[in-house]
Scaffold this active site. Structure first.
Site, mmCIF file in Angstrom:
data_model
loop_
_atom_site.group_PDB
_atom_site.id
_atom_site.type_symbol
_atom_site.label_atom_id
_atom_site.label_comp_id
_atom_site.label_asym_id
_atom_site.label_seq_id
_atom_site.Cartn_x
_atom_site.Cartn_y
_atom_site.Cartn_z
ATOM 1 N N GLY A 95 -24.399 -1.920 88.339
ATOM 2 C CA GLY A 95 -24.908 -2.654 88.435
ATOM 3 C C GLY A 95 -25.773 -2.901 87.399
ATOM 4 C CD1 TRP A 96 -32.147 -4.622 85.955
ATOM 5 C CD2 TRP A 96 -30.452 -6.123 85.425
ATOM 6 N NE1 TRP A 96 -32.241 -5.257 85.234
ATOM 7 C CE2 TRP A 96 -31.689 -6.511 84.268
ATOM 8 C CE3 TRP A 96 -28.832 -6.805 84.389
ATOM 9 C CZ2 TRP A 96 -31.452 -7.236 83.566
ATOM 10 C CZ3 TRP A 96 -29.417 -8.172 83.879
ATOM 11 C CH2 TRP A 96 -30.614 -8.295 82.950
ATOM 12 C CD GLU A 137 -25.959 -6.619 87.583
ATOM 13 O OE1 GLU A 137 -27.333 -7.368 87.409
ATOM 14 O OE2 GLU A 137 -25.836 -6.717 88.849
#
Length: 220
Positions: A95-96, A137
Site C-alpha cells: 500500500g501507499w 507503490e
C-alpha cells in the site's frame, strides 16, 4: 470482480465507518475480497525502524525480516470474518504507506525473496486465504518522507529510501516467478499496477505477466 476491504475504515466516523461484518451482503457478489493492508517486517539493515514494526503494533527483529505481519489488533479477527463470508480472500501486501525501499530490498536477493515467500505461504495456509496481492507503490520510486495515519490516534513519520532502477524491474519479475513456484498454481497472485506509463514501464509487465493471475490497474 473484486473489492478491497480497508482495515483502517473502522476508524472513520459514521456513515463511512466499516468493519469486516459489513461486507457480508457484498461478499457473495464478488470473486475476491482483498484485505488491505498487511505488511512484512523491514530488512534488518533498514536505516530507521518504522513505528509499526515494534510494540504495540509489531515485534520485528533481525530474525523476522521479510515475514508477513498484521498491523491492527483486530486484523486476525477481520480475516476470519471475511473468510467466513464465502468470498475468496486475498491478502494485499504493502500500500501507499509502506516504504518502497523495503520491497526493493526484499526482491533483491534469492535469500530475502525466499524468506518472504515461505512466510507468505505459511500465512495463507494457516488463515484459509486464496492468495496474495502485491501492492508495491512502486518499483524505482524515489525517496520520500510522509506523515502517515494508519491507526486512529496520531500521525507518524515513515521514511522511505526509495527503490533502485533497473534492479527493481528485473527483480520484480524474478520474485513473481519464485512466488508462483512457491505458492503453486492453485493460489491466486495479483499485482497492483500503476496506470501512469512511467511507473508501469518500471514494473516489467511483459516479463512478469506469465506468473500472475491478473494486474489491478490503479486509476482514480
Amino acid at each position: 470482480m473484486g473489492a478491497y476491504f480497508a482495515n483502517w475504515a473502522q476508524y472513520h466516523t459514521a456513515p463511512y465507518k466499516h468493519t469486516a461484518d459489513d461486507l457480508a451482503p457484498i461478499a457473495p457478489r464478488t470473486d475476491f475480497t482483498y484485505f488491505g493492508f498487511a505488511y512484512f517486517c523491514p530488512p534488518s539493515d533498514a536505516a530507521s525502524v518504522p513505528y509499526w514494526a515494534v510494540a504495540p503494533f509489531g515485534s520485528c527483529d533481525s530474525s523476522s525480516e521479510y515475514e508477513i505481519m498484521l498491523v491492527e489488533t483486530n486484523d486476525g479477527d477481520s480475516l476470519k470474518t471475511l473468510v467466513g463470508q464465502g468470498s475468496k480472500v486475498v491478502l494485499s501486501i504493502g500500500g501507499w504507506n509502506f516504504p518502497s525501499s523495503f520491497f526493493s530490498k526484499m526482491v533483491s536477493s534469492s535469500e530475502s525473496r525466499a524468506k518472504f515467500i515461505n512466510s507468505a505461504k505459511s500465512f495463507i495456509q494457516q488463515n484459509g486465504l486464496a492468495g496474495i496481492d502485491i501492492d508495491w507503490e512502486f518499483p524505482c520510486s524515489g525517496p520520500r518522507t510522509d506523515p502517515v495515519k494508519i491507526t486512529c490516534d496520531k500521525f507518524r513519520q515513515t521514511d522511505d529510501e526509495g527503490g533502485s532502477c533497473p534492479a527493481d524491474t528485473q527483480n520484480l519479475a524474478t520474485f513473481l516467478k519464485e512466488l508462483r513456484a512457491g505458492l503453486g498454481s492453485d493460489m491466486h497472485i495479483s499485482v497492483a499496477s500503476q496506470a501512469g506509463e512511467k511507473n508501469w514501464k518500471n514494473m516489467g509487465l511483459a516479463e512478469a505477466t506469465q506468473y500472475v493471475d491478473h494486474w489491478n490497474i490503479m486509476n482514480y
